[in-house]
Motif scaffolding. Structure first.
Motif, PDB file in Angstrom:
ATOM      1  N   LEU A 266       3.254   0.479   3.141  1.00 43.23           N
ATOM      2  CA  LEU A 266       2.830  -0.522   4.115  1.00 43.23           C
ATOM      3  C   LEU A 266       2.808  -1.865   3.407  1.00 43.23           C
ATOM      4  CD1 LEU A 266       1.685  -1.199   6.959  1.00 43.23           C
ATOM      5  CD2 LEU A 266      -0.601  -0.975   5.928  1.00 43.23           C
ATOM      6  N   LEU A 267       3.549  -2.835   3.955  1.00 44.88           N
ATOM      7  CA  LEU A 267       3.634  -4.164   3.368  1.00 44.88           C
ATOM      8  C   LEU A 267       2.849  -5.148   4.224  1.00 44.88           C
ATOM      9  CD1 LEU A 267       7.520  -4.296   2.732  1.00 44.88           C
ATOM     10  CD2 LEU A 267       5.751  -3.130   1.365  1.00 44.88           C
ATOM     11  N   GLU A 268       1.922  -5.843   3.592  1.00 48.16           N
ATOM     12  CA  GLU A 268       1.240  -6.957   4.256  1.00 48.16           C
ATOM     13  C   GLU A 268       1.993  -8.230   3.900  1.00 48.16           C
ATOM     14  OE1 GLU A 268      -3.100  -7.233   4.224  1.00 48.16           O
ATOM     15  OE2 GLU A 268      -3.132  -5.365   3.056  1.00 48.16           O
ATOM     16  N   THR A 269       2.664  -8.809   4.878  1.00 47.87           N
ATOM     17  CA  THR A 269       3.458 -10.012   4.644  1.00 47.87           C
ATOM     18  C   THR A 269       2.873 -11.178   5.429  1.00 47.87           C
ATOM     19  OG1 THR A 269       5.027  -9.848   6.496  1.00 47.87           O
ATOM     20  CG2 THR A 269       5.449  -8.445   4.565  1.00 47.87           C
ATOM     21  N   ALA A 270       3.429 -12.348   5.188  1.00 50.09           N
ATOM     22  CA  ALA A 270       2.926 -13.550   5.862  1.00 50.09           C
ATOM     23  C   ALA A 270       3.191 -13.511   7.357  1.00 50.09           C
ATOM     24  CB  ALA A 270       3.585 -14.785   5.247  1.00 50.09           C
ATOM     25  N   THR A 271       4.153 -12.713   7.808  1.00 49.36           N
ATOM     26  CA  THR A 271       4.517 -12.686   9.226  1.00 49.36           C
ATOM     27  C   THR A 271       4.060 -11.415   9.942  1.00 49.36           C
ATOM     28  OG1 THR A 271       6.701 -11.784   8.652  1.00 49.36           O
ATOM     29  CG2 THR A 271       6.509 -14.174   8.856  1.00 49.36           C
TER      30      THR A 271
ATOM     31  N   HIS B  29       0.843  -1.187   0.000  1.00 48.71           N
ATOM     32  CA  HIS B  29       0.000   0.000   0.000  1.00 48.71           C
ATOM     33  C   HIS B  29       0.883   1.244   0.000  1.00 48.71           C
ATOM     34  CE1 HIS B  29      -3.563  -2.422   1.138  1.00 48.71           C
ATOM     35  NE2 HIS B  29      -2.729  -3.068   1.926  1.00 48.71           N
ATOM     36  N   HIS B  30       0.559   2.192  -0.849  1.00 45.00           N
ATOM     37  CA  HIS B  30       1.249   3.479  -0.879  1.00 45.00           C
ATOM     38  C   HIS B  30       0.446   4.476  -0.053  1.00 45.00           C
ATOM     39  CE1 HIS B  30       4.167   2.506  -4.138  1.00 45.00           C
ATOM     40  NE2 HIS B  30       3.238   1.602  -4.430  1.00 45.00           N
ATOM     41  N   LEU B  31       1.070   5.058   0.950  1.00 45.08           N
ATOM     42  CA  LEU B  31       0.401   5.971   1.868  1.00 45.08           C
ATOM     43  C   LEU B  31       1.091   7.331   1.863  1.00 45.08           C
ATOM     44  CD1 LEU B  31       0.209   3.592   4.986  1.00 45.08           C
ATOM     45  CD2 LEU B  31      -1.403   3.725   3.071  1.00 45.08           C
ATOM     46  N   ASN B  32       0.298   8.384   1.888  1.00 46.75           N
ATOM     47  CA  ASN B  32       0.835   9.721   2.132  1.00 46.75           C
ATOM     48  C   ASN B  32       0.619  10.026   3.608  1.00 46.75           C
ATOM     49  OD1 ASN B  32       1.573  12.404   2.309  1.00 46.75           O
ATOM     50  ND2 ASN B  32      -0.308  13.154   1.363  1.00 46.75           N
TER      51      ASN B  32
ATOM     52  N   GLU C 186       9.121   3.839   6.285  1.00 45.13           N
ATOM     53  CA  GLU C 186       8.933   5.231   6.686  1.00 45.13           C
ATOM     54  C   GLU C 186       7.649   5.367   7.519  1.00 45.13           C
ATOM     55  OE1 GLU C 186      11.849   6.452   5.930  1.00 45.13           O
ATOM     56  OE2 GLU C 186      11.681   7.671   4.111  1.00 45.13           O
ATOM     57  N   THR C 187       7.568   6.457   8.291  1.00 46.88           N
ATOM     58  CA  THR C 187       6.419   6.618   9.186  1.00 46.88           C
ATOM     59  C   THR C 187       5.694   7.941   9.013  1.00 46.88           C
ATOM     60  OG1 THR C 187       7.629   7.705  10.986  1.00 46.88           O
ATOM     61  CG2 THR C 187       7.641   5.284  10.950  1.00 46.88           C
ATOM     62  N   GLY C 188       6.252   8.870   8.247  1.00 46.48           N
ATOM     63  CA  GLY C 188       5.671  10.203   8.232  1.00 46.48           C
ATOM     64  C   GLY C 188       5.922  10.916   9.547  1.00 46.48           C
ATOM     65  N   MET C 189       5.071  11.894   9.874  1.00 45.20           N
ATOM     66  CA  MET C 189       5.336  12.787  11.011  1.00 45.20           C
ATOM     67  C   MET C 189       4.759  12.301  12.327  1.00 45.20           C
ATOM     68  SD  MET C 189       4.665  16.413   9.099  1.00 45.20           S
ATOM     69  CE  MET C 189       4.937  16.509   7.329  1.00 45.20           C
ATOM     70  N   GLY C 190       3.783  11.400  12.316  1.00 51.82           N
ATOM     71  CA  GLY C 190       3.254  10.843  13.542  1.00 51.82           C
ATOM     72  C   GLY C 190       2.078  11.610  14.122  1.00 51.82           C
ATOM     73  N   THR C 191       1.355  10.949  15.036  1.00 50.60           N
ATOM     74  CA  THR C 191       0.172  11.569  15.640  1.00 50.60           C
ATOM     75  C   THR C 191       0.497  12.792  16.497  1.00 50.60           C
ATOM     76  OG1 THR C 191       0.241   9.971  17.464  1.00 50.60           O
ATOM     77  CG2 THR C 191      -1.168   9.444  15.596  1.00 50.60           C
ATOM     78  N   PRO C 192       1.641  12.876  17.186  1.00 51.64           N
ATOM     79  CA  PRO C 192       1.915  14.100  17.950  1.00 51.64           C
ATOM     80  C   PRO C 192       2.049  15.342  17.072  1.00 51.64           C
ATOM     81  CG  PRO C 192       3.277  12.295  18.750  1.00 51.64           C
ATOM     82  CD  PRO C 192       2.647  11.829  17.471  1.00 51.64           C
ATOM     83  N   ALA C 193       2.331  15.164  15.787  1.00 52.72           N
ATOM     84  CA  ALA C 193       2.414  16.309  14.875  1.00 52.72           C
ATOM     85  C   ALA C 193       1.057  16.969  14.700  1.00 52.72           C
ATOM     86  CB  ALA C 193       2.959  15.868  13.514  1.00 52.72           C
ATOM     87  N   VAL C 194      -0.006  16.233  14.965  1.00 57.68           N
ATOM     88  CA  VAL C 194      -1.358  16.786  14.900  1.00 57.68           C
ATOM     89  C   VAL C 194      -1.734  17.415  16.237  1.00 57.68           C
ATOM     90  CG1 VAL C 194      -3.796  16.248  14.487  1.00 57.68           C
ATOM     91  CG2 VAL C 194      -2.015  15.070  13.172  1.00 57.68           C
ATOM     92  N   ALA C 195      -1.404  16.737  17.339  1.00 62.19           N
ATOM     93  CA  ALA C 195      -1.805  17.194  18.663  1.00 62.19           C
ATOM     94  C   ALA C 195      -0.953  18.347  19.176  1.00 62.19           C
ATOM     95  CB  ALA C 195      -1.741  16.028  19.647  1.00 62.19           C
ATOM     96  N   ASP C 196       0.351  18.320  18.880  1.00 58.20           N
ATOM     97  CA  ASP C 196       1.273  19.333  19.415  1.00 58.20           C
ATOM     98  C   ASP C 196       2.364  19.618  18.377  1.00 58.20           C
ATOM     99  OD1 ASP C 196       2.702  21.049  20.989  1.00 58.20           O
ATOM    100  OD2 ASP C 196       3.169  19.599  22.565  1.00 58.20           O
ATOM    101  N   PRO C 197       1.990  20.241  17.263  1.00 63.12           N
ATOM    102  CA  PRO C 197       2.931  20.377  16.141  1.00 63.12           C
ATOM    103  C   PRO C 197       4.198  21.169  16.456  1.00 63.12           C
ATOM    104  CG  PRO C 197       0.943  21.666  15.770  1.00 63.12           C
ATOM    105  CD  PRO C 197       0.669  20.790  16.941  1.00 63.12           C
TER     106      PRO C 197
ATOM    107  N   ILE D 154       9.733  -1.652  11.109  1.00 60.31           N
ATOM    108  CA  ILE D 154       9.743  -0.385  10.384  1.00 60.31           C
ATOM    109  C   ILE D 154      11.131  -0.212   9.781  1.00 60.31           C
ATOM    110  CG2 ILE D 154       9.590   2.124  10.592  1.00 60.31           C
ATOM    111  CD1 ILE D 154       7.643   1.697  12.928  1.00 60.31           C
ATOM    112  N   VAL D 155      11.175   0.127   8.506  1.00 56.88           N
ATOM    113  CA  VAL D 155      12.449   0.352   7.825  1.00 56.88           C
ATOM    114  C   VAL D 155      12.502   1.813   7.380  1.00 56.88           C
ATOM    115  CG1 VAL D 155      14.039  -0.482   6.054  1.00 56.88           C
ATOM    116  CG2 VAL D 155      12.299  -2.035   6.996  1.00 56.88           C
TER     117      VAL D 155
END
Length: 269
Positions: A37-42, A4-7, A48-59, A98-99
């Motif tokens: 996001l990779l869906e694998t057998a394991t 999956h390609h995510l922004n 990559e993770t982007g900026m994270g949820t704290p970037a919304v709550a306390d930028p 996470i890579v």
């Protein structure tokens, strides 16, 4: 494997076409944080993770006033990696690994949302963080990520040095591409339809590794301002240009909207 390609973070700096190359000068440009996001057998693997949820709550605390002023990120909870994983009907707790291409705030800011995950990164990048390099946001990494660093890049990947055996993450390789940072690396994923290469910030614009190369002037200036090792950045861009010309590898830049739109639908499998 399903990909999956995510922004995971939209940025809207001033400059219009001088930054994103699209029509219109007197408008805000649009840049993305292109994650996989990779869906694998394991389990689930996040590239990559982007900026994270704290970037919304306390930028301001999470991203810093300078980044907010220059990059003008859009505050959207639905763009966080956690929210998008849930929207796919998946459980963020299943993200086992996470890579990362590097540890800049718009690439590693979401690590805090996945404390259970091992974090795979090139050792030179982690060393720069531990040495106190001020470019990295200490608050973002204060939770103590489960680091899994790699020093040996002795394998071959289309003529590039590579780490082909990531611990517990099959079909994913780290490709050292120093320049933007000292330990910057691309992340290559072997899918059923061929190789994908997230080149991170090794380049910034989709036609920058075309022949001839083209990049909007504002983005070119920014690229130079944030580089760490100029000679290696230029050399690696030329090598990526040659890779695009001589292989079927699908290469994309982390912040380019055109690349994201091209790859996000349909999802690779």
């Amino acid at each position: 494997m399903r990909v999956h390609h995510l922004n995971c973070g939209t940025m809207t700096p001033i400059g219009g076409r001088l930054v994103d190359g699209r029509p219109g000068l007197f408008r805000h440009a649009t840049l993305v944080c292109h994650c996989l996001l990779l869906e694998t057998a394991t389990g689930l693997v996040l590239i990559e993770t982007g900026m994270g949820t704290p970037a919304v709550a306390d930028p301001e605390r999470w991203l810093g006033r300078r980044f907010l002023t220059l990059s003008k990120p859009v505050s959207r909870a639905e763009e966080t990696a956690v929210s998008q994983i849930r929207a796919l009907g998946l459980d963020p707790a299943d993200v086992r690994d996470i890579v990362l291409t590097h540890l800049d705030l718009d690439h590693a800011g979401g690590l805090v949302d996945f404390p259970q995950a091992r974090v795979h990164v090139y050792a030179a990048e982690l060393a720069a963080y531990h040495a106190g390099n001020p470019r990295y946001r200490r608050a973002q990494l204060a939770h103590g990520p489960q680091w899994t660093p790699y020093e040996d890049a002795g394998d071959d990947w289309f003529g590039f040095s590579a780490v082909r055996e990531l611990d517990g993450v099959p079909d994913v390789a780290l490709i050292p591409l120093a320049g933007h940072t000292t330990g910057h690396a691309g992340v290559a994923v072997h899918t059923d339809t061929g190789w994908l290469l997230n080149a991170g910030d090794a380049y910034f614009y989709h036609s920058e590794i075309d022949e001839p190369a083209r990049i909007p002037p504002g983005l070119k200036l920014f690229e130079r301002l944030v580089q760490t090792v100029p000679e290696q950045r230029i050399e690696n861009q030329q090598r990526l240009r040659e890779l695009r010309l001589t292989s079927d590898v699908t290469i994309f830049a982390a912040h380019d909207l055109t690349d994201f739109e091209r790859l996000s639908r349909p999802a690779h499998a």
